[in-house]
Scaffold this motif. Sequence first.
Motif, PDB file in Angstrom:
ATOM      1  N   MET A 141       0.838  -1.196   0.000  1.00 54.44           N
ATOM      2  CA  MET A 141       0.000   0.000   0.000  1.00 54.44           C
ATOM      3  C   MET A 141       0.876   1.251   0.000  1.00 54.44           C
ATOM      4  O   MET A 141       1.825   1.355   0.778  1.00 54.44           O
ATOM      5  N   THR A 142       0.555   2.189  -0.878  1.00 55.39           N
ATOM      6  CA  THR A 142       1.292   3.449  -0.947  1.00 55.39           C
ATOM      7  C   THR A 142       0.806   4.402   0.141  1.00 55.39           C
ATOM      8  O   THR A 142      -0.397   4.593   0.327  1.00 55.39           O
ATOM      9  N   ILE A 143       1.742   4.988   0.864  1.00 56.74           N
ATOM     10  CA  ILE A 143       1.400   5.956   1.912  1.00 56.74           C
ATOM     11  C   ILE A 143       1.808   7.342   1.443  1.00 56.74           C
ATOM     12  O   ILE A 143       2.982   7.587   1.136  1.00 56.74           O
ATOM     13  N   ASN A 144       0.851   8.246   1.371  1.00 57.43           N
ATOM     14  CA  ASN A 144       1.118   9.621   0.969  1.00 57.43           C
ATOM     15  C   ASN A 144       1.168  10.539   2.186  1.00 57.43           C
ATOM     16  O   ASN A 144       0.747  10.170   3.278  1.00 57.43           O
TER      17      ASN A 144
END
Length: 421
Positions: free
Chosen positions: A1-4
């Motif tokens: 999962m990409t965390i921004n």
Amino acid sequence: MTINIPRGTQDILPGTVEKWQYIENVAREICNQYQYKEIRTPIFEHTELFERGVGDTTDIVQKEMYTFQDRGERSLTLRPEGTAGTVRSFVQHKMFGQANQPVKLFYNGPMFRYERPQAGRFRQFVQFGVEAIGSDDPVIDAEVISLAMELYKRVGLNELKLVLNSLGDTDSRVAHKEALIAHFKPRINEFCSDCQIRLEKNPLRILDCKKDRDHELMASAPSLADYLNEESKAYFEKVQHYLSLMGIEFELDPNLVRGLDYYNHTAFEIMSSAKGFGAITTLCGGGRYNGLIEDLGGPSAPGIGFALSIERLLSALDAEKIELPVSGTLDCYFISMGDKAKDKTVELAFKARQQGLSAEMDTLRRKMKAQMKSADRLKAKHVAILGENELEAGTITVKHLESGSQEIINIDGLIDYLKQS
């Protein structure tokens, strides 16, 4: 999962961060010329500091602070502005007892407010500000204002407007407060809940309300200028006199109200008048806060300061299409061919950096053509090329990328050659 990153924050990347560094360096240079010394205070403080120092009727305290409890169940708040923490430090460390007075300080660092993100406005933003504590001479008001104007001018901004107002001394403000209460009270139920709360505590803040700004009572509200006593008028005239001596142009605005409770006497804002800058034109705001030091447990000591957002300064530069001189030129890019030549370039690059030169070399095992492209992208002034044959001969080839010329020099004289060209 990409965390921004969280909403309302930003990453300042290479290529942009150099602009920030340039502005910060200019600010430090000006502060040194004005004899303001840097102070660094904690990013979080006890919540009570901002409730007392900023004012419990302000939007900052009521709606925008990031407040949390630590494991000791103490209420702490990420700093929403810089003045309260600076004054707290002034009191705690008894700076009022220092031989050199007034105490002149500057700060530069991140602040935090929970508000709706928009162009030039973030939930984490960087604020530069100055505070001059200990003098009630109007000349220090003019000095603080001139410092802010000088910073904007020195980075190249031209479309600026300085706006002044006087909030008066305590007696003037008390008289005006009573007049405001009498003016708004009969119809206060027509105003927002925030204004209803402010009516008795700080009715001046009603004039700064964004929700009710078009209400007919706003236009007919008693003007503070009509309630200034002679002492307050004389003080404000002196401030204007000193600014005129400095050649700083300004406009008077009797409706200018600063958003923090601690202001009195001089209040000012610097705005951008550049086309396309946006609806919110304020770049910088500040004023005098006699009484704040006492409210935070210190002795009676007058103060004045300002704060500005670095983000909004950068937006103003963009609006005026001003490019800062931040090219980031590389002095020398080292290219080697062969293991022994690579060992030597490692040594040469290290020595170049020790001598104050900026140096880079390939660490991706690319071919010479790719390395030359890398040197060009990095805007290198020189490329130093070393192969096994040159190493045996004690020479190195230096190419000037701008002119395209090149020459072979003694390898032992390379560093001096780079420093002189």
